[in-house]
Design a protein around this motif. Structure first.
Motif, short mmCIF file in Angstrom:
data_model
loop_
_atom_site.label_atom_id
_atom_site.label_comp_id
_atom_site.label_asym_id
_atom_site.label_seq_id
_atom_site.Cartn_x
_atom_site.Cartn_y
_atom_site.Cartn_z
N ILE A 179 1.43 -81.45 55.66
CA ILE A 179 1.82 -80.35 56.53
C ILE A 179 1.30 -80.66 57.93
N GLY A 180 2.17 -80.46 58.93
CA GLY A 180 1.79 -80.74 60.31
C GLY A 180 2.06 -79.57 61.23
N ASP A 181 1.23 -79.44 62.25
CA ASP A 181 1.42 -78.45 63.29
C ASP A 181 2.25 -79.11 64.39
N VAL A 182 3.38 -78.51 64.72
CA VAL A 182 4.28 -79.08 65.73
C VAL A 182 3.69 -78.81 67.11
N VAL A 183 3.43 -79.88 67.85
CA VAL A 183 2.87 -79.80 69.19
C VAL A 183 3.87 -80.42 70.15
N GLU A 184 4.26 -79.65 71.14
CA GLU A 184 5.22 -80.16 72.13
C GLU A 184 4.53 -81.21 72.99
N GLY A 185 5.25 -82.29 73.28
CA GLY A 185 4.65 -83.38 74.06
C GLY A 185 5.10 -83.38 75.48
#
Length: 102
Positions: free
Chosen positions: A96-102
């Motif tokens: 499971i990953g936390d979506v982080v905008e780049g």
């Protein structure tokens, strides 16, 4: 936003894997409540031109971790989980990953 990531190593029988994944597993996964988007990436190889250890990466997006956990506990979520373990349990790694905008 969070995503459930499934990394599938190279299957022994790619045609059988593709058939089951496309015709059985994806329709089950798409029924999961709260699923906002699903992305499937077929791995072509490595930047060095060699074969990759992985065959497919699937990313399933949910509003947050609570929505993902709730979805996985539903009959549809349990059916998708049971199916993946039945046809690919020995080649799949999930996280499971936390979506982080780049």
């Amino acid at each position: 936003m969070v995503k459930l990531i499934a990394m599938y190593r190279q299957p022994e029988d790619k045609a059988a894997f593709d058939h089951h994944y496309t015709n059985v597993h994806l329709p089950l996964a798409k029924k999961m409540p709260g699923l906002q988007k699903i992305e499937i990436t077929k791995v072509l190889g490595t930047p060095m031109g060699t074969d990759a250890d992985y065959y497919i990466m699937a990313e399933m997006y949910f509003a947050d971790e609570e929505a993902l956990k709730a979805s996985m506990s539903t009959p549809d979520g349990k059916a998708a989980a049971k199916d993946v373990m039945g046809f690919a349990g020995n080649i799949v790694y999930m996280m499971i990953g936390d979506v982080v905008e780049g």
